[in-house]
Design a protein around this motif. Sequence first.
Motif, mmCIF file in Angstrom:
data_model
loop_
_atom_site.group_PDB
_atom_site.id
_atom_site.type_symbol
_atom_site.label_atom_id
_atom_site.label_comp_id
_atom_site.label_asym_id
_atom_site.label_seq_id
_atom_site.Cartn_x
_atom_site.Cartn_y
_atom_site.Cartn_z
ATOM 1 N N GLU A 122 0.828 -1.205 0.000
ATOM 2 C CA GLU A 122 0.000 0.000 0.000
ATOM 3 C C GLU A 122 0.862 1.255 0.000
ATOM 4 O O GLU A 122 0.568 2.231 -0.706
ATOM 5 N N ALA A 123 1.958 1.241 0.761
ATOM 6 C CA ALA A 123 2.871 2.388 0.793
ATOM 7 C C ALA A 123 3.533 2.596 -0.569
ATOM 8 O O ALA A 123 3.668 3.738 -1.040
ATOM 9 N N ILE A 124 3.938 1.513 -1.231
ATOM 10 C CA ILE A 124 4.562 1.622 -2.556
ATOM 11 C C ILE A 124 3.578 2.178 -3.574
ATOM 12 O O ILE A 124 3.912 3.070 -4.374
ATOM 13 N N ALA A 125 2.343 1.691 -3.558
ATOM 14 C CA ALA A 125 1.340 2.151 -4.518
ATOM 15 C C ALA A 125 1.036 3.633 -4.329
ATOM 16 O O ALA A 125 0.968 4.402 -5.299
ATOM 17 N N TYR A 222 -3.888 8.428 13.778
ATOM 18 C CA TYR A 222 -3.251 9.700 14.124
ATOM 19 C C TYR A 222 -2.465 10.293 12.954
ATOM 20 O O TYR A 222 -2.145 11.491 12.976
ATOM 21 N N PHE A 223 -2.132 9.487 11.956
ATOM 22 C CA PHE A 223 -1.422 9.989 10.785
ATOM 23 C C PHE A 223 -2.381 10.540 9.726
ATOM 24 O O PHE A 223 -1.933 11.222 8.800
ATOM 25 N N GLN A 224 -3.660 10.237 9.855
ATOM 26 C CA GLN A 224 -4.616 10.619 8.817
ATOM 27 C C GLN A 224 -4.698 12.123 8.581
ATOM 28 O O GLN A 224 -4.750 12.562 7.425
ATOM 29 N N PRO A 225 -4.739 12.993 9.612
ATOM 30 C CA PRO A 225 -4.805 14.439 9.330
ATOM 31 C C PRO A 225 -3.619 14.961 8.526
ATOM 32 O O PRO A 225 -3.786 15.789 7.628
ATOM 33 N N PHE A 226 -2.408 14.454 8.814
ATOM 34 C CA PHE A 226 -1.225 14.901 8.082
ATOM 35 C C PHE A 226 -1.251 14.407 6.635
ATOM 36 O O PHE A 226 -0.875 15.138 5.711
ATOM 37 N N ILE A 227 -1.713 13.169 6.443
ATOM 38 C CA ILE A 227 -1.821 12.631 5.085
ATOM 39 C C ILE A 227 -2.833 13.428 4.275
ATOM 40 O O ILE A 227 -2.580 13.812 3.126
ATOM 41 N N ALA A 228 -3.989 13.713 4.879
ATOM 42 C CA ALA A 228 -5.038 14.447 4.163
ATOM 43 C C ALA A 228 -4.598 15.873 3.848
ATOM 44 O O ALA A 228 -4.833 16.381 2.743
ATOM 45 N N ALA A 229 -3.953 16.557 4.799
ATOM 46 C CA ALA A 229 -3.517 17.937 4.562
ATOM 47 C C ALA A 229 -2.486 18.001 3.441
ATOM 48 O O ALA A 229 -2.534 18.898 2.588
ATOM 49 N N VAL A 262 -6.853 7.319 -10.218
ATOM 50 C CA VAL A 262 -5.976 6.375 -9.507
ATOM 51 C C VAL A 262 -5.785 6.811 -8.064
ATOM 52 O O VAL A 262 -5.804 5.994 -7.134
ATOM 53 N N LEU A 263 -5.628 8.118 -7.841
ATOM 54 C CA LEU A 263 -5.483 8.621 -6.476
ATOM 55 C C LEU A 263 -6.734 8.342 -5.646
ATOM 56 O O LEU A 263 -6.635 7.942 -4.470
ATOM 57 N N ILE A 264 -7.900 8.518 -6.243
ATOM 58 C CA ILE A 264 -9.149 8.251 -5.525
ATOM 59 C C ILE A 264 -9.260 6.773 -5.171
ATOM 60 O O ILE A 264 -9.661 6.401 -4.057
ATOM 61 N N ILE A 265 -8.881 5.913 -6.110
ATOM 62 C CA ILE A 265 -8.960 4.472 -5.858
ATOM 63 C C ILE A 265 -7.981 4.051 -4.764
ATOM 64 O O ILE A 265 -8.322 3.293 -3.845
ATOM 65 N N VAL A 266 -6.750 4.564 -4.848
ATOM 66 C CA VAL A 266 -5.714 4.142 -3.904
ATOM 67 C C VAL A 266 -5.974 4.681 -2.499
ATOM 68 O O VAL A 266 -5.694 3.995 -1.503
ATOM 69 N N LYS A 267 -6.514 5.910 -2.389
ATOM 70 C CA LYS A 267 -6.710 6.511 -1.079
ATOM 71 C C LYS A 267 -8.106 6.259 -0.521
ATOM 72 O O LYS A 267 -8.259 5.642 0.525
ATOM 73 N N LEU A 268 -9.134 6.743 -1.232
ATOM 74 C CA LEU A 268 -10.486 6.656 -0.684
ATOM 75 C C LEU A 268 -11.001 5.220 -0.664
ATOM 76 O O LEU A 268 -11.581 4.769 0.329
ATOM 77 N N GLN A 269 -10.811 4.497 -1.748
ATOM 78 C CA GLN A 269 -11.306 3.120 -1.788
ATOM 79 C C GLN A 269 -10.563 2.235 -0.794
ATOM 80 O O GLN A 269 -11.161 1.385 -0.139
ATOM 81 N N LEU A 272 -11.871 3.072 2.636
ATOM 82 C CA LEU A 272 -13.184 2.460 2.837
ATOM 83 C C LEU A 272 -13.061 0.971 3.135
ATOM 84 O O LEU A 272 -13.779 0.430 3.985
ATOM 85 N N ALA A 273 -12.133 0.300 2.449
ATOM 86 C CA ALA A 273 -11.929 -1.130 2.693
ATOM 87 C C ALA A 273 -11.406 -1.388 4.103
ATOM 88 O O ALA A 273 -11.734 -2.402 4.727
ATOM 89 N N LYS A 274 -10.597 -0.453 4.625
ATOM 90 C CA LYS A 274 -10.078 -0.628 5.987
ATOM 91 C C LYS A 274 -11.170 -0.475 7.030
ATOM 92 O O LYS A 274 -11.200 -1.186 8.039
ATOM 93 N N SER A 275 -12.062 0.484 6.816
ATOM 94 C CA SER A 275 -13.089 0.775 7.829
ATOM 95 C C SER A 275 -14.332 -0.099 7.697
ATOM 96 O O SER A 275 -15.140 -0.147 8.628
#
Length: 367
Positions: A122-125, A222-229, A262-269, A272-275
């Motif tokens: 996931e990090a590589i993608a 806790y890393f999510q706000p920094f990733i989103a910003a 691709v960004l939407i699939i890799v991040k949002l999708q 969603l799969a995690k939650s």
Amino acid sequence: MDLSGEASSGTRILTARHISADKSLPETNIAINSTLLCHSHSPNPDFASYFSALHLYAWVIWILGLVVLLIICSLYIVTLRSALKHWRDKFSHVIVVLSIYPIVAATAFVTLILPRSRVPCEAIAQEAVMIALYHFFCLVVAECGGSEQFVRSANGADLETRVMPCCCWPCCVIPRPKFHKKTLMRLRYLVLQIPIVQGLIYFIIVILWSEDYMLYHRNFVYFQPFIAASILSGMWGVVMLVRAAMSVGRAPRPRFLAVQLVLIIVKLQCGLAKSLPDVINFSCILNLHPSVFVYIVHNSVMMVEMLLLSLLAWRIYSSPPGKDLEKVQRDRVVVAVLEDNAHSIDVRSVREGIDNKSFNNNNVVDD
């Protein structure tokens, strides 16, 4: 009855009088038991338990995934050969931008085989998509003739800053600076921070994952706000650049859409799969933890999506970028013709007025 003698004669099992040997115990709720058993499986299984749970389905998933991955790699080569004819001067950027489809598909395929490799894959993608975003920025600037030609073509116009994701209140107070070389450099830094910041964040995340999976699972939020910003600010810079390129007659929006999806699939999708396993109670399927089964479906769907986006990219990059300018050039020709006609009409009317005035003056003299 001699209890001491009974006890000393040997080992015996005493049964309560109210329990009969002929009566069976009431059956417990099988669904609840199966759910508890399902959630007792590891969310990060090793290969042996993962393969034994899938049985024959493992080979079916892996063979189909390998076929899809080979098709995506073949499309990547075909698209590069087509793009070489029309994008020769910008070919290095095109190589990086188009590589996200086989890279993301390959990470999804590896995760289908080894579920414990999900976090580093996931990090590589995601890092591949962030690097591709910066190279897309460089591709648009090169398509506009470089930084100096781009700024010269803009002719000091205002940079449209009120775009996604900063297009709503309270972002309406953001000023619109003039599009100069310093402005373009600020946009470059705004986009360049995405691969740098995301790389550092995911480096820390992978270290936590390698130390303990549950440590990663508990602290990832806790890393999510920094990733989103970081991502939102970088995407803001890319959207502003695309708007500026459209104002000078270029049309990079289809290529931007192919990267943005691709960004939407890799991040949002992926998020969603995690939650999803935490939100919905899944029943036990194939003796796997619900999160593992969700990741199997997610990675399989993601490979199909990369295949469709590879076809879209092949269609986009097979045509030269000059075709995007045909409509703009036609509009400019029409405007120029209308301006010439208006100018000629004004000159003709002035001349006719002068002639009429001289004719009237001559009549007055003759009288």
